[in-house]
Scaffold this motif. Structure first.
Motif, PDB file in Angstrom:
ATOM      1  N   ALA A 175       0.742  -1.341   0.187  1.00 19.24           N
ATOM      2  CA  ALA A 175       0.153  -0.142   0.127  1.00 19.24           C
ATOM      3  C   ALA A 175       0.727   1.140  -0.080  1.00 19.24           C
ATOM      4  CB  ALA A 175      -0.840  -0.015   1.100  1.00 19.24           C
ATOM      5  N   GLY A 176       2.146   1.175  -0.072  1.00 19.04           N
ATOM      6  CA  GLY A 176       3.081   2.234  -0.167  1.00 19.04           C
ATOM      7  C   GLY A 176       3.327   3.135   1.144  1.00 19.04           C
ATOM      8  N   LYS A 177       3.047   2.342   2.360  1.00 13.85           N
ATOM      9  CA  LYS A 177       3.419   2.869   3.608  1.00 13.85           C
ATOM     10  C   LYS A 177       4.704   2.777   4.156  1.00 13.85           C
ATOM     11  CE  LYS A 177      -1.029   3.822   3.157  1.00 13.85           C
ATOM     12  NZ  LYS A 177      -1.438   5.139   2.839  1.00 13.85           N
ATOM     13  N   VAL A 178       5.271   3.445   5.146  1.00 10.20           N
ATOM     14  CA  VAL A 178       6.494   3.233   5.668  1.00 10.20           C
ATOM     15  C   VAL A 178       5.958   2.651   7.420  1.00 10.20           C
ATOM     16  CG1 VAL A 178       7.662   4.875   4.556  1.00 10.20           C
ATOM     17  CG2 VAL A 178       6.210   5.827   6.645  1.00 10.20           C
ATOM     18  N   ILE A 179       7.094   1.913   8.017  1.00  9.74           N
ATOM     19  CA  ILE A 179       6.984   1.534   9.197  1.00  9.74           C
ATOM     20  C   ILE A 179       8.084   2.037   9.966  1.00  9.74           C
ATOM     21  CG2 ILE A 179       6.860  -0.726  10.557  1.00  9.74           C
ATOM     22  CD1 ILE A 179       6.295  -2.011   7.859  1.00  9.74           C
ATOM     23  N   VAL A 180       7.884   2.484  11.279  1.00  6.16           N
ATOM     24  CA  VAL A 180       8.862   2.924  12.269  1.00  6.16           C
ATOM     25  C   VAL A 180       8.749   1.884  13.330  1.00  6.16           C
ATOM     26  CG1 VAL A 180       9.847   4.474  13.452  1.00  6.16           C
ATOM     27  CG2 VAL A 180       8.574   5.119  11.566  1.00  6.16           C
ATOM     28  N   GLU A 181      10.088   1.253  13.659  1.00  9.58           N
ATOM     29  CA  GLU A 181      10.162   0.034  14.625  1.00  9.58           C
ATOM     30  C   GLU A 181      11.187   0.501  15.751  1.00  9.58           C
ATOM     31  OE1 GLU A 181       9.006  -3.728  11.826  1.00  9.58           O
ATOM     32  OE2 GLU A 181      11.080  -2.889  11.748  1.00  9.58           O
ATOM     33  N   ASN A 182      11.165  -0.076  16.698  1.00 10.49           N
ATOM     34  CA  ASN A 182      11.807   0.397  17.881  1.00 10.49           C
ATOM     35  C   ASN A 182      11.953   1.780  18.342  1.00 10.49           C
ATOM     36  OD1 ASN A 182      13.161  -2.261  18.089  1.00 10.49           O
ATOM     37  ND2 ASN A 182      14.543  -1.727  16.508  1.00 10.49           N
ATOM     38  N   LEU A 183      10.436   2.276  18.659  1.00 12.44           N
ATOM     39  CA  LEU A 183      10.403   3.137  19.437  1.00 12.44           C
ATOM     40  C   LEU A 183      10.365   3.140  20.892  1.00 12.44           C
ATOM     41  CD1 LEU A 183       7.352   4.493  16.949  1.00 12.44           C
ATOM     42  CD2 LEU A 183       9.525   5.896  17.075  1.00 12.44           C
ATOM     43  N   CYS A 184      10.535   4.431  21.383  1.00  9.86           N
ATOM     44  CA  CYS A 184      10.633   4.232  22.964  1.00  9.86           C
ATOM     45  C   CYS A 184       9.899   5.524  23.535  1.00  9.86           C
ATOM     46  CB  CYS A 184      12.298   3.977  23.499  1.00  9.86           C
ATOM     47  SG  CYS A 184      13.305   5.490  23.035  1.00  9.86           S
ATOM     48  N   ASN A 185       9.857   5.485  24.685  1.00 12.82           N
ATOM     49  CA  ASN A 185       9.013   6.524  25.531  1.00 12.82           C
ATOM     50  C   ASN A 185       7.836   7.118  25.276  1.00 12.82           C
ATOM     51  OD1 ASN A 185      11.791   6.777  27.223  1.00 12.82           O
ATOM     52  ND2 ASN A 185      12.596   8.190  25.687  1.00 12.82           N
ATOM     53  N   LEU A 186       7.078   6.132  24.530  1.00 14.06           N
ATOM     54  CA  LEU A 186       5.436   6.212  23.998  1.00 14.06           C
ATOM     55  C   LEU A 186       4.810   6.486  25.254  1.00 14.06           C
ATOM     56  CD1 LEU A 186       5.474   3.713  21.046  1.00 14.06           C
ATOM     57  CD2 LEU A 186       5.497   6.344  21.046  1.00 14.06           C
ATOM     58  N   ASP A 187       5.089   6.167  26.517  1.00  9.55           N
ATOM     59  CA  ASP A 187       4.472   6.192  27.737  1.00  9.55           C
ATOM     60  C   ASP A 187       4.201   7.797  28.074  1.00  9.55           C
ATOM     61  OD1 ASP A 187       7.243   6.223  28.311  1.00  9.55           O
ATOM     62  OD2 ASP A 187       6.842   5.934  30.522  1.00  9.55           O
ATOM     63  N   GLN A 188       5.048   8.570  27.510  1.00  8.84           N
ATOM     64  CA  GLN A 188       4.971  10.010  27.812  1.00  8.84           C
ATOM     65  C   GLN A 188       3.857  10.716  27.085  1.00  8.84           C
ATOM     66  OE1 GLN A 188       8.800  11.914  28.351  1.00  8.84           O
ATOM     67  NE2 GLN A 188       9.724  10.178  28.503  1.00  8.84           N
ATOM     68  N   CYS A 189       3.482   9.964  26.034  1.00 14.02           N
ATOM     69  CA  CYS A 189       2.289  10.735  25.035  1.00 14.02           C
ATOM     70  C   CYS A 189       1.287   9.555  24.827  1.00 14.02           C
ATOM     71  CB  CYS A 189       2.962  11.207  23.920  1.00 14.02           C
ATOM     72  SG  CYS A 189       3.984   9.952  22.818  1.00 14.02           S
ATOM     73  N   SER A 190       1.253   8.697  25.427  1.00 12.80           N
ATOM     74  CA  SER A 190       0.157   7.461  25.097  1.00 12.80           C
ATOM     75  C   SER A 190      -1.198   7.975  25.330  1.00 12.80           C
ATOM     76  CB  SER A 190       0.337   6.424  26.117  1.00 12.80           C
ATOM     77  OG  SER A 190      -0.377   5.334  25.676  1.00 12.80           O
ATOM     78  N   GLY A 191      -2.032   7.731  24.205  1.00  9.62           N
ATOM     79  CA  GLY A 191      -3.669   8.223  24.334  1.00  9.62           C
ATOM     80  C   GLY A 191      -3.487   9.668  23.622  1.00  9.62           C
ATOM     81  N   ARG A 192      -2.560   9.954  23.280  1.00  3.93           N
ATOM     82  CA  ARG A 192      -2.599  11.444  22.819  1.00  3.93           C
ATOM     83  C   ARG A 192      -2.376  11.560  21.371  1.00  3.93           C
ATOM     84  NH1 ARG A 192      -0.774  15.028  27.045  1.00  3.93           N
ATOM     85  NH2 ARG A 192      -1.242  16.689  25.285  1.00  3.93           N
ATOM     86  N   MET A 193      -2.890  12.661  20.738  1.00  2.33           N
ATOM     87  CA  MET A 193      -2.523  13.219  19.199  1.00  2.33           C
ATOM     88  C   MET A 193      -1.147  13.998  19.509  1.00  2.33           C
ATOM     89  SD  MET A 193      -3.369  13.114  16.050  1.00  2.33           S
ATOM     90  CE  MET A 193      -5.164  13.444  15.667  1.00  2.33           C
TER      91      MET A 193
END
Length: 213
Positions: free
Chosen positions: A169-187
């Protein structure tokens, strides 16, 4: 404005996908000898926090250096997904998820970074989630795990269904992110800018999320 760094540090003892050679960082020049400091970097294109592009698995797929810079940034919905990544987890955040240009899955797996358990039985998106990301016009998806597919499958036999669906579908993927707990549930405003090298099948990124006050 709050800037959250979502990127693991690259170093020689870091975790890499099994079978991949770890990075090497060697001193090329020193201040004492040369009057300046410079480091020689050797690493595979999918080291650490990185972006996959369709060229990673598809012959003739889009390469990162040929994509516009706008591909790598936009509004992102960060979805808490502890244990499962299904449409049920997205539903409470559907309003922001529908509007977002990226959808990012916060599983908490990054807290195991550096441990053998990081390669364990981590959650991956179910097929309906990937179909939703594609149908809703996302630029790509991100995750705080080693992969958007299980590591117990054979990539040479097209047994990485999430990768192949997204890449076709022509999409990109970002893996091995971190610290998402600091913005979880947010835009958030999301930036994951890859190295721009020729014929790039993927590249490390410096990924950040920006929260407005």
């Amino acid at each position: 404005m709050k800037v959250i760094d979502l990127t693991h540090v690259i170093h020689e003892d870091m975790q890499v996908y099994p079978g991949t050679e770890p990075p090497r960082l060697t001193q090329g020049n020193t201040i004492e000898k040369d009057g300046f400091r410079e480091t020689a970097l050797f690493m595979y294109s999918h080291t650490g926090t990185h972006m996959d592009t369709p060229a990673h698995m598809l012959e003739g797929g889009a390469e990162l250096d040929r994509l516009p810079a706008s591909t790598f940034c936009g509004k992102a919905a960060v979805i808490p997904c502890k244990g499962r990544i299904t449409m049920e987890e997205i539903e409470p955040y559907r309003e922001i998820a529908d509007k977002a240009e990226f959808i990012i899955f916060h599983t908490g797996q990054d807290k195991l970074w550096g441990k053998e358990e990081y390669f364990g039985d981590f959650p991956v998106p179910e097929a309906e989630v990937i179909r939703y990301a594609i149908a809703s016009g996302k630029k790509g998806v991100g995750i705080d795990c080693m992969s958007v597919d299980s590591m117990n499958i054979d990539p040479t036999r097209e047994e990485m269904p999430n990768h192949f669906m997204l890449f076709r579908a022509g999409k990109v993927i970002v893996e091995n992110l971190c610290n998402l707990d600091q913005c979880s549930g947010r835009m958030v405003d999301f930036f994951a800018l890859p190295l721009k090298y020729i014929n790039a099948d993927g590249a490390p990124v410096r990924a950040v999320a920006i929260l407005e006050d």
